[in-house]
Design a protein around this motif. Structure first.
Motif, short mmCIF file in Angstrom:
data_model
loop_
_atom_site.label_atom_id
_atom_site.label_comp_id
_atom_site.label_asym_id
_atom_site.label_seq_id
_atom_site.Cartn_x
_atom_site.Cartn_y
_atom_site.Cartn_z
N VAL A 268 0.86 -1.18 0.00
CA VAL A 268 0.00 0.00 0.00
C VAL A 268 0.90 1.24 0.00
N PRO A 269 0.81 2.10 -1.02
CA PRO A 269 1.69 3.26 -1.04
C PRO A 269 1.20 4.37 -0.14
N SER A 270 2.12 5.22 0.31
CA SER A 270 1.66 6.43 0.98
C SER A 270 1.91 7.59 0.03
N ARG A 271 2.44 8.72 0.47
CA ARG A 271 2.48 9.88 -0.42
C ARG A 271 3.29 9.65 -1.69
N GLY A 276 5.14 3.52 2.91
CA GLY A 276 4.86 4.15 4.20
C GLY A 276 6.06 4.12 5.12
N TYR A 277 6.98 3.18 4.89
CA TYR A 277 8.14 3.08 5.78
C TYR A 277 9.34 3.86 5.26
N ARG B 341 0.53 2.76 10.91
CA ARG B 341 0.26 2.61 9.49
C ARG B 341 1.08 1.48 8.89
N GLU B 342 2.35 1.43 9.30
CA GLU B 342 3.21 0.40 8.72
C GLU B 342 2.72 -1.00 9.10
N GLU B 354 -4.65 8.53 3.29
CA GLU B 354 -3.20 8.50 3.16
C GLU B 354 -2.57 7.23 3.72
#
Ligand SMILES: Nc1ncnc2c1ncn2[C@@H]1O[C@H](COP(=O)(O)OP(=O)(O)OP(=O)(O)O)[C@@H](O)[C@H]1O
Ligand SMILES: [Mg+2]
Lengths: 461, 595
Positions: A268-271, A276-277, B341-342, B354
């Motif tokens: 799952v991508p973030s920005r 995300g990590y 989130r991670e 997000e």
């Protein structure tokens, strides 16, 4: 223990290969991949009793499902570290590419390192004089700091980095016990050559280890490059007592490789599609700078990154700024106006300077005059904006003096030659001289005593 | 005998195991042959998902997962103060002694020193007395600043037996046994408490007293109460950590808990090197003697970051239960949210905004609700408080992102850090127009009584001047200052004095780092007196250049640095100087002074 070898893959997907029903395989273990007589390295990035997912550093080009052989080596990715690495050139995963011999002697170290125990750290306080006024006065580099350069395409970050490596010195200490570790990730051949030639000219090359992953080298290899480089740096700093300056360039290419891998893994991508990590991942690189109590050496990091579209809020500069101890931001407008080094001082910052400047470190007046220069130069921007609307003529006298100060600050203080090495005293005196363009009452950040000692008003002619 | 299961999948800090029937949700487990500490975060059929608090490199499918029979808990007792722990309460100097300067995995260490003996002063409780949860049974002078009160754990009450007399004991000593309906309980110097469960209290109380921070813009304009909550959002380098450090140094709390959650190693080192040298202005003791540090730096394992917040707040509640005012700083809660989130991503949960999990806001709410002022458990009506100050690090400095907006719903002070101010090196860069405190109303009574009955009037006038200045700045930006009438020019000048001479406060100044309330009060009076007298002349048509005397303005701008905290009486001289200056102007322009 005999290494386990498997023939055939169940799937190839971008930089990833999958091996079915592996047994006795550990997370993050290295694998050796053989196709024909060609060998590549990979690493287990996910493992279950059904399947091992492996990222291939050199890419999956030319691998086949049925003929690829995979050997699990039972250990994480390691490199051998020794003094013999100094003066040598390696690829992005630490294999020699200068036709010199393999590094055979020496300790094998996990490239991921281990976090420094926070209670073992020593707070960095030693001022490094770079000879660049903007940096020394306003965003002082401290030994053991991580201070990145936020740059953009076409801006002279490499020239600045090279100038720093040539001129950096500590007051009252001979330059003997230092080393440079240069890690290139996806940069152009020309850039790498420029750095190498500059270091050759200055004679620093024999104290330098280079790890080169260039623009046409496999992208996934870049994920290992900064870690390999920092493993070598830690050895030099904490085993060999050297003061190591690590240049990492370009972190943007590193992050893009990480994104490529993450998207191949279906995460799952973030920005902007970055994983995300990304923050934690970058931290695992940047936090390897520092000093340790009761050990002599140090690691000072100057990562260089290009801000996509000059956007400082882009996740790469943004997350970097949240981890590093300040940043040196290059400014395209100054560059266009021919000011070298084009350092945008207002956006730049050194968080460690507060404990490494002033009395006993640089000069007593340093903290205040730097704060004053920042405040005054920031006022210059407001006055410029106003002047562009109402016209310079309409400005108040005090505002006009700000315009004169701003001019002089950019052309005399910021601007200097690529081989101009200013001492901290010269730099601070120059700062005081330029403050003379401003009326005394405007100087609220410096003390009355400092004003008496250093300030001399420049009357308009 | 504790159960074991088998690992079958490893994906970063998230691993899965089978044969896990009978394990508890949130049970602490030991993962793999190297016994990494982990916590069960979901159970499904025979399978469990576990977050591992250490690097999982080298773990293999088939390795064992051993249960401990306990929920993830902390050890609470003498020895907490002055220590530095990781996110799951392992003392970092013990880890250093065991594995050197670099953190190794699978190291097990007692949270508190089991061998150290403490001077225990027993209370009057005798064999046969009835005791209740929260009751104080003994005291230990833990440091020169903190008396540690040994309490009956909250959920135990009954008849005291085998009560020991005062003496030197290790924390593992049983001080008494409590006979209750559900059996006998040994009461030792320490107790354990699961971190994810708030410790109970008797009754929640309204905020009444300010947490005095020594930071002018906070205490004067946006005060926080003891037991209050505050968020400090700001882009990188805008000053969140410095504000948190300032509060940890100067806030008038009894115990400080500082959580470095996913931030820099050197910032912890800074506290460790600095705090033992700094003196607590309240009692003259080193600041470290009231401080607990929790360090999960950005390069330490991400799931322990998630736990570190709970570890910290549980310790805070424990000292609250003794009747203390505790202040907890968490830098930064965004890193905690990102850890959530991670983990959520690795669990393949459906993301909301997000990539954050949908339960983000409720987790934030749960955390901040553990702050508060309360009548605590026990028999003596003690009152304690936990104040929570959380930094928020919004990506790109954009305050509309989920962690900032989620936090805003649950806190009552919002100290917004402004990039423009930070770039101009106006520190603390707390924006005076967009920040707010909901406690101003509740604290009015206390401040009027204990500081100055006119304090609020003056504060409100400051806010008015600053708001008006903001409007005027819009005009100045378009047409310049010259077109403003003199009375408005004066407002702009006074606002500048307020910004430079009052709101700006250099955290690293020897004199001005900490500004006590009485000094703030004097400074307010000086600036407003100057304004009132100047305004009177200007409104009578006297030119503004006449009232803006360089010497006087300079003295006001510099009073914060020139008048130290122990020379408050010098403000009188300054005020006299101002009055003399205006008296002479009044005379010159024949303005009559009204009574
Ligand atoms: N009150 C202050 N007085 C003087 N200097 C300050 C003050 N606040 C901040 N600064 C300066 O700003 C720098 C950055 O502040 P700080 O480290 O607190 O930022 P931050 O918001 O925590 O950033 P990050 O999110 O990256 O951790 C400090 O190193 C210091 O130089
Ligand atoms: Mg910070």
């Amino acid at each position: 223990m005999p290494a386990k070898e498997y023939v055939g893959l169940s799937q190839i997907n971008g930089p990833l290969i999958f091996v079915e029903k592996p047994s006795d395989v550990g997370y993050n273990e290295v694998v050796e991949i053989t196709i024909g007589d060609q060998k590549r390295l990979g690493q287990v990035v996910q493992i279950s009793d059904q399947m091992a997912m492996i990222q291939v550093f050199e890419g999956t080009n030319g691998l086949t499902i049925d003929n690829t052989r995979v050997k699990f080596l039972g250990k994480p990715l390691m490199i051998k570290v020794s003094d013999e690495m100094l003066g040598r050139v390696f690829n992005g995963i630490g294999q020699p590419i200068d036709n010199g011999p393999e590094i055979l002697m020496g300790d094998s170290r996990d490239i991921n390192g281990s976090p420094i125990n926070p209670v073992s750290r020593m707070y960095p306080r030693n001022f490094i004089q770079t000879g660049i006024s903007a940096i020394d006065a306003l965003m002082t580099l401290i030994r053991g700091q991580k201070l990145p350069i936020f740059s953009g395409n076409g801006l002279p970050h490499n020239r600045i980095a090279v100038q720093i490596t040539k001129q950096a010195k500590l007051k009252g200490e001979e330059a003997g016990n230092f080393a440079i570790v240069f890690a290139a990730m996806g940069i152009k051949h020309d850039e790498a050559n420029f750095v190498r030639e500059s270091l050759e000219q200055s004679g620093a090359i024999k104290n330098t280890i280079m790890f080169l992953n260039l623009a046409d080298d496999p992208a996934i290899e870049r994920i290992a490059t900064p870690r390999v480089a920092l493993t070598a740096a830690e050895y030099l700093a904490f085993d060999k007592n050297l003061h190591v300056l690590v240049l990492l360039t370009d972190m943007t290419n590193y992050c893009e490789a990480l994104r490529e891998l993450a998207s191949a893994r279906g995460e799952v991508p973030s920005r902007k599609g970055y994983p995300g990590y990304l923050y934690s991942d970058l931290a695992s690189i940047y936090e390897r700078a520092g000093m340790i109590k009761e050990r002599v050496g140090s690691i000072t990091q100057i990562p260089i990154l290009s801000m996509p579209n000059d956007d400082i809020t882009h996740p790469i500069p943004d997350l970097t700024g949240y981890i590093t101890e300040g940043q040196i931001v290059l400014n395209r407008d100054l560059n266009r106006r021919g000011i070298y080094p084009p350092i945008g001082v207002l956006q730049s910052l050194s968080r460690l300077m507060k404990d490494g400047i002033g009395k006993g470190y640089t000069r007593d007046d340093h903290p205040h005059i730097s704060s004053q220069l920042f405040a005054s130069y920031s006022r210059v921007q407001e006055v410029k904006a106003l002047a562009s609307i109402i016209g310079e003529e309409e400005l108040t006298d005090s505002d006009k003096s700000y315009l004169r100060f701003g001019q002089a600050f950019e052309n005399e203080f910021l601007k200097q030659d690529e081989d101009e090495d200013r001492s901290i005293e010269e730099t601070l005196d120059l700062g005081w001289k330029l403050l003379g363009y401003l009326p005394k009452i405007e100087l609220t950040r410096v003390s009355e005593k400092e004003i008496n000692d250093h300030y001399k008003e420049i009357k308009e002619t | 005998m504790n159960k074991t299961g088998d690992l079958y999948s490893i994906n970063g800090p998230v691993v899965k195991a089978k044969k896990m029937t009978g394990f508890m949700m949130h049970e602490m487990v030991l993962v793999g042959n190297v016994k990494l500490t982990g916590e069960i975060i979901s159970l499904e059929g025979d399978d469990a998902t576990i977050q591992v608090y250490e690097e999982t490199t080298g773990l293999k499918p088939g390795e064992p997962v051993a249960g401990t029979g306990n929920l993830l808990s902390v050890t609470l007792g003498p020895g907490l103060i002055g220590s530095t722990f990781d996110g799951i309460q392992r003392p970092l100097n013990v880890l250093k002694a065991q594995s050197g300067d670099f953190l190794e995995r699978g190291v097990i260490a007692d949270a508190l020193d089991m061998k150290k003996s403490w001077d225990v002063q027993m209370s009057k409780i005798k064999d046969g007395d009835q005791v209740v949860g929260g009751q104080i049974i003994a005291t230990v002078k833990e440091t020169s600043s903190v008396i540690h009160k040994i309490m009956i754990p909250p959920n135990i009450s009954g008849i005291a037996r085998n009560v020991k007399s005062s003496g030197k004991y290790t924390i593992d000593t049983t001080l008494m046994t409590v006979k209750s309906g559900d059996g006998d309980h040994d009461i030792k110097l320490y107790q354990r408490w699961p971190v994810r469960i708030p410790r109970p209290y008797m009754e929640r109380l309204a905020p009444k007293e300010p947490l005095v921070t020594g930071v002018r813009v906070i205490d004067t304009l946006f005060p926080i109460s003891k037991g209050g909550t505050a968020a400090i959002p700001g882009g990188f380098g805008t000053g969140k950590t410095v504000v948190q450090h300032q509060l940890a140094k100067w806030a008038d709390a009894d115990v400080i808990i500082y959580i470095g959650c996913g931030e820099r190693g050197n910032e912890m080192t800074e506290v460790l090197e600095e705090f033992p040298q700094l003196i607590d202005p309240r009692n003259g003791k080193p600041l470290m003697e009231r401080t607990i540090l929790i360090a999960n730096t950005s390069n330490m394992p991400v799931s322990a970051r998630e736990a570190s917040i709970y570890t910290g707040i549980t310790m805070a509640e424990y000292f609250r239960d003794m009747g203390y005012n505790v202040a907890l700083m968490a830098d930064s809660t965004s890193r905690w949210a990102e850890a959530l989130r991670e983990i959520s991503g690795r669990l393949e949960e459906m993301p909301a905004e997000e990539g954050f999990p949908p339960y983000l806001a409720s987790r934030i709410g749960d955390f901040y609700e553990r702050a508060g002022r309360a009548k605590v458990m026990g028999d003596d009506q003690r009152i304690g408080s936990v104040s929570v100050i959380g930094a928020v690090s919004p990506p790109g400095g954009d305050f509309s992102e989920p962690v900032t907006t989620g936090t805003k719903r649950f806190i009552r002070c919002f100290w917004e850090l402004d990039r423009q101010l930070a770039n101009a090196r106006h520190y603390p860069s707390i924006n005076w127009l967009d920040s707010y405190s909901e406690y101003t109303v509740e604290l009015k009574e206390w401040i009027s009584k204990n500081v100055d009955e006119n304090f609020y009037k003056m504060r409100d006038r400051f806010m008015q001047i600053l708001t008006e200045d903001d409007n005027l700045q819009q005009i100045i930006k378009l047409v310049g200052e010259d077109v403003l009438p003199d009375n408005q020019k004066l407002i702009v000048r006074i606002a500048n004095i307020i910004k430079v001479g009052y709101l700006q406060q250099d955290a690293f100044s020897d004199v001005d780092s900490n500004c006590p309330f009485n000094k703030q009060d004097e400074m307010l009076k000086i600036i407003l007196n100057y304004y009132d007298r100047a305004d009177k002349l200007v409104s009578k048509g006297v030119a503004i250049s006449e009232v803006l005397d360089n010497d006087i303005v300079n003295a006001i701008m510099r009073m914060k640095e020139n008048i130290p905290n122990d020379k408050i009486e010098s403000f009188k001289e300054l005020n006299e100087k101002i009055d003399a200056f205006f008296d002479q102007l009044d005379k010159k322009y024949q303005v009559t002074v009204e009574a």
